[in-house]
Scaffold this motif. Structure first.
Motif, PDB file in Angstrom:
ATOM      1  N   HIS A  24       0.849  -1.190   0.000  1.00 40.95           N
ATOM      2  CA  HIS A  24       0.000   0.000   0.000  1.00 40.95           C
ATOM      3  C   HIS A  24       0.882   1.237   0.000  1.00 40.95           C
ATOM      4  O   HIS A  24       1.834   1.352   0.780  1.00 40.95           O
ATOM      5  N   ARG A  25       0.575   2.182  -0.864  1.00 45.15           N
ATOM      6  CA  ARG A  25       1.441   3.347  -1.058  1.00 45.15           C
ATOM      7  C   ARG A  25       1.627   4.172   0.212  1.00 45.15           C
ATOM      8  O   ARG A  25       2.692   4.784   0.419  1.00 45.15           O
ATOM      9  N   ALA A  26       0.646   4.187   1.096  1.00 42.16           N
ATOM     10  CA  ALA A  26       0.745   5.000   2.312  1.00 42.16           C
ATOM     11  C   ALA A  26       1.919   4.577   3.180  1.00 42.16           C
ATOM     12  O   ALA A  26       2.486   5.404   3.903  1.00 42.16           O
ATOM     13  N   PHE A  27       2.300   3.297   3.117  1.00 41.13           N
ATOM     14  CA  PHE A  27       3.421   2.829   3.931  1.00 41.13           C
ATOM     15  C   PHE A  27       4.762   3.360   3.420  1.00 41.13           C
ATOM     16  O   PHE A  27       5.803   3.150   4.048  1.00 41.13           O
ATOM     17  N   PHE A  28       4.744   4.039   2.294  1.00 41.01           N
ATOM     18  CA  PHE A  28       5.971   4.601   1.732  1.00 41.01           C
ATOM     19  C   PHE A  28       5.928   6.130   1.680  1.00 41.01           C
ATOM     20  O   PHE A  28       6.976   6.771   1.665  1.00 41.01           O
ATOM     21  N   ASP A  29       4.721   6.695   1.647  1.00 39.16           N
ATOM     22  CA  ASP A  29       4.590   8.142   1.487  1.00 39.16           C
ATOM     23  C   ASP A  29       4.214   8.869   2.772  1.00 39.16           C
ATOM     24  O   ASP A  29       4.468  10.069   2.893  1.00 39.16           O
ATOM     25  N   ASP A  30       3.573   8.186   3.696  1.00 39.47           N
ATOM     26  CA  ASP A  30       3.052   8.835   4.898  1.00 39.47           C
ATOM     27  C   ASP A  30       3.915   8.469   6.101  1.00 39.47           C
ATOM     28  O   ASP A  30       3.970   7.300   6.506  1.00 39.47           O
ATOM     29  N   ALA A  31       4.591   9.442   6.666  1.00 40.10           N
ATOM     30  CA  ALA A  31       5.545   9.179   7.749  1.00 40.10           C
ATOM     31  C   ALA A  31       4.865   8.537   8.955  1.00 40.10           C
ATOM     32  O   ALA A  31       5.451   7.669   9.616  1.00 40.10           O
ATOM     33  N   ARG A  32       3.648   8.940   9.258  1.00 41.10           N
ATOM     34  CA  ARG A  32       2.961   8.343  10.402  1.00 41.10           C
ATOM     35  C   ARG A  32       2.697   6.862  10.165  1.00 41.10           C
ATOM     36  O   ARG A  32       2.888   6.038  11.067  1.00 41.10           O
ATOM     37  N   SER A  33       2.267   6.504   8.966  1.00 48.72           N
ATOM     38  CA  SER A  33       2.007   5.099   8.642  1.00 48.72           C
ATOM     39  C   SER A  33       3.286   4.285   8.687  1.00 48.72           C
ATOM     40  O   SER A  33       3.289   3.136   9.159  1.00 48.72           O
ATOM     41  N   VAL A  34       4.383   4.857   8.200  1.00 50.38           N
ATOM     42  CA  VAL A  34       5.678   4.185   8.259  1.00 50.38           C
ATOM     43  C   VAL A  34       6.041   3.889   9.710  1.00 50.38           C
ATOM     44  O   VAL A  34       6.433   2.767  10.070  1.00 50.38           O
ATOM     45  N   GLY A  35       5.917   4.896  10.563  1.00 46.02           N
ATOM     46  CA  GLY A  35       6.265   4.725  11.969  1.00 46.02           C
ATOM     47  C   GLY A  35       5.397   3.697  12.666  1.00 46.02           C
ATOM     48  O   GLY A  35       5.890   2.892  13.465  1.00 46.02           O
ATOM     49  N   LEU A  36       4.100   3.694  12.361  1.00 42.29           N
ATOM     50  CA  LEU A  36       3.199   2.727  12.981  1.00 42.29           C
ATOM     51  C   LEU A  36       3.559   1.298  12.576  1.00 42.29           C
ATOM     52  O   LEU A  36       3.594   0.391  13.412  1.00 42.29           O
ATOM     53  N   LEU A  37       3.844   1.096  11.288  1.00 44.80           N
ATOM     54  CA  LEU A  37       4.215  -0.241  10.831  1.00 44.80           C
ATOM     55  C   LEU A  37       5.539  -0.674  11.449  1.00 44.80           C
ATOM     56  O   LEU A  37       5.681  -1.829  11.890  1.00 44.80           O
ATOM     57  N   GLU A  38       6.501   0.218  11.510  1.00 44.47           N
ATOM     58  CA  GLU A  38       7.785  -0.133  12.111  1.00 44.47           C
ATOM     59  C   GLU A  38       7.617  -0.538  13.569  1.00 44.47           C
ATOM     60  O   GLU A  38       8.274  -1.474  14.036  1.00 44.47           O
ATOM     61  N   ARG A  39       6.730   0.128  14.301  1.00 47.58           N
ATOM     62  CA  ARG A  39       6.517  -0.230  15.703  1.00 47.58           C
ATOM     63  C   ARG A  39       5.843  -1.592  15.835  1.00 47.58           C
ATOM     64  O   ARG A  39       6.187  -2.382  16.727  1.00 47.58           O
ATOM     65  N   VAL A  40       4.898  -1.880  14.950  1.00 45.94           N
ATOM     66  CA  VAL A  40       4.255  -3.193  14.969  1.00 45.94           C
ATOM     67  C   VAL A  40       5.284  -4.292  14.727  1.00 45.94           C
ATOM     68  O   VAL A  40       5.318  -5.310  15.436  1.00 45.94           O
ATOM     69  N   LEU A  41       6.147  -4.103  13.744  1.00 47.03           N
ATOM     70  CA  LEU A  41       7.150  -5.115  13.414  1.00 47.03           C
ATOM     71  C   LEU A  41       8.200  -5.224  14.519  1.00 47.03           C
ATOM     72  O   LEU A  41       8.608  -6.338  14.891  1.00 47.03           O
ATOM     73  N   ALA A  42       8.626  -4.099  15.063  1.00 48.76           N
ATOM     74  CA  ALA A  42       9.634  -4.139  16.120  1.00 48.76           C
ATOM     75  C   ALA A  42       9.121  -4.871  17.351  1.00 48.76           C
ATOM     76  O   ALA A  42       9.900  -5.518  18.064  1.00 48.76           O
ATOM     77  N   GLY A  43       7.833  -4.821  17.584  1.00 48.81           N
ATOM     78  CA  GLY A  43       7.276  -5.471  18.757  1.00 48.81           C
ATOM     79  C   GLY A  43       7.423  -6.979  18.758  1.00 48.81           C
ATOM     80  O   GLY A  43       7.373  -7.614  19.817  1.00 48.81           O
ATOM     81  N   VAL A  44       7.630  -7.569  17.569  1.00 52.50           N
ATOM     82  CA  VAL A  44       7.800  -9.028  17.476  1.00 52.50           C
ATOM     83  C   VAL A  44       9.114  -9.377  16.756  1.00 52.50           C
ATOM     84  O   VAL A  44       9.298 -10.515  16.325  1.00 52.50           O
ATOM     85  N   ASP A  45      10.006  -8.404  16.634  1.00 57.03           N
ATOM     86  CA  ASP A  45      11.303  -8.600  15.976  1.00 57.03           C
ATOM     87  C   ASP A  45      11.136  -9.138  14.556  1.00 57.03           C
ATOM     88  O   ASP A  45      11.860 -10.030  14.108  1.00 57.03           O
ATOM     89  N   ALA A  46      10.160  -8.581  13.835  1.00 61.07           N
ATOM     90  CA  ALA A  46       9.922  -8.957  12.442  1.00 61.07           C
ATOM     91  C   ALA A  46      10.564  -7.935  11.512  1.00 61.07           C
ATOM     92  O   ALA A  46      10.682  -6.753  11.853  1.00 61.07           O
ATOM     93  N   GLU A  47      10.961  -8.381  10.336  1.00 62.32           N
ATOM     94  CA  GLU A  47      11.614  -7.512   9.365  1.00 62.32           C
ATOM     95  C   GLU A  47      10.600  -6.976   8.354  1.00 62.32           C
ATOM     96  O   GLU A  47       9.556  -7.588   8.114  1.00 62.32           O
ATOM     97  N   TRP A  48      10.896  -5.829   7.798  1.00 64.27           N
ATOM     98  CA  TRP A  48      10.124  -5.228   6.700  1.00 64.27           C
ATOM     99  C   TRP A  48      10.886  -5.544   5.413  1.00 64.27           C
ATOM    100  O   TRP A  48      12.029  -5.133   5.244  1.00 64.27           O
ATOM    101  N   VAL A  49      10.256  -6.265   4.498  1.00 68.82           N
ATOM    102  CA  VAL A  49      10.913  -6.669   3.250  1.00 68.82           C
ATOM    103  C   VAL A  49      10.653  -5.623   2.171  1.00 68.82           C
ATOM    104  O   VAL A  49       9.514  -5.478   1.709  1.00 68.82           O
ATOM    105  N   PRO A  50      11.663  -4.880   1.738  1.00 65.26           N
ATOM    106  CA  PRO A  50      11.455  -3.961   0.620  1.00 65.26           C
ATOM    107  C   PRO A  50      11.483  -4.711  -0.708  1.00 65.26           C
ATOM    108  O   PRO A  50      12.287  -5.632  -0.905  1.00 65.26           O
TER     109      PRO A  50
END
Length: 275
Positions: free
Chosen positions: A133-159
């Motif tokens: 979804h484009r918002a995960f790349f263009d919207d800083a708040r969405s980026v931060g929220l996703l990063e926090r979700v992934l960090a909570g379970v030590d999961a990686e974001w695959v570009p």
């Protein structure tokens, strides 16, 4: 990918029985994307064959079935998930990460569903999430929220880096097809864990693919200096030269960091004869 028809007789010996093709591929590359699992959970006996053909340090990044990620969208998937985890159990340490590829319609408003799903997963595996979804790349708040979700379970974001593909109009049928199917999103090169995973898609022309990955050489080298263990998958629209290009990428990284171990010597594509 190890059964990709254009590789048979060129990179891999031909003919080879299906139970030997992965073993041959593993002399070219030491990791593989498990795309077939997206379409159906494999039989446990099939996965046992994959394990027999590879060494314990070979890396599988195995995609969760689309029934979990796309059809049910991570909700009410306990039975499907249990069957999938049982099927891939024979991989043991080879299961480098389980890959949660989400559809382009999976938006920031769905992050609560993703967080709940990831928290329920067994900690015996590592996880990596790909969003489109484009918002995960263009919207800083969405980026931060996703990063926090992934960090909570030590999961990686695959570009999934498709920027080289979309730099200029397509020039082949395979490139035209990729233009209609692949996500057009900005390049992301931030690692969240000690095991970053990158998917790179170039062009059918090898020189354009090589030119497009220059930034990744520096990024991967820096990750290695930091003590991370990255996995990089090299693709082109037709994937005809992918094994050769993957080894070229590895060599380019070693040119910057000579202490990186070389890849194994690939088996000869043609059977050896006395003549």
């Amino acid at each position: 990918m190890w059964t990709h028809a254009p590789w048979q007789g060129r990179f891999l010996p031909h003919p080879l029985p299906p139970g030997e093709r992965l073993r041959s591929y593993a002399t070219w590359c030491n990791a593989v994307e498990g795309n077939t699992t997206f379409y159906a959970t494999p039989a446990r006996s099939t996965v046992e064959s994959w394990a027999r053909q590879t060494t314990p340090d070979f890396r599988f990044v195995v995609k969760l079935p689309k029934s979990i990620t796309h059809e049910r969208r991570l909700t009410g998937v306990e039975e499907e998930l249990r069957s999938f985890l049982d099927a891939i159990e024979p991989l043991g340490p080879r299961a480098h990460a389980l890959w949660v590829q989400l559809p382009g319609s999976f938006a920031p408003t769905d992050l609560g569903t993703l967080a709940a799903f990831l928290r329920r997963l067994p900690r015996s595996h590592r996880y990596a999430v790909e969003v489109r979804h484009r918002a995960f790349f263009d919207d800083a708040r969405s980026v931060g929220l996703l990063e926090r979700v992934l960090a909570g379970v030590d999961a990686e974001w695959v570009p999934f880096d498709t920027t080289t593909l979309f730099q200029s109009p397509p020039t082949s049928d395979a490139e035209r097809d990729a233009w209609t199917k692949k996500p057009r999103v900005p390049r992301r090169s931030v690692a969240l864990t000690d095991r970053p995973i990158v998917r790179y898609l170039g062009r059918d022309a090898a020189e354009r693919t090589i030119e497009g990955w220059r930034q990744w050489i520096g990024t991967v080298a820096e990750w290695l200096r930091e003590g991370r263990s990255p996995t990089v998958f090299i693709h082109t629209p037709d994937n005809a030269d992918a094994p050769m290009l993957a080894r070229r990428f590895h060599d380019d990284v070693r040119a910057v960091l000579p202490e990186v171990d070389p890849l194994p010597e690939p088996v000869a594509a043609d059977p050896l004869t006395l003549f």
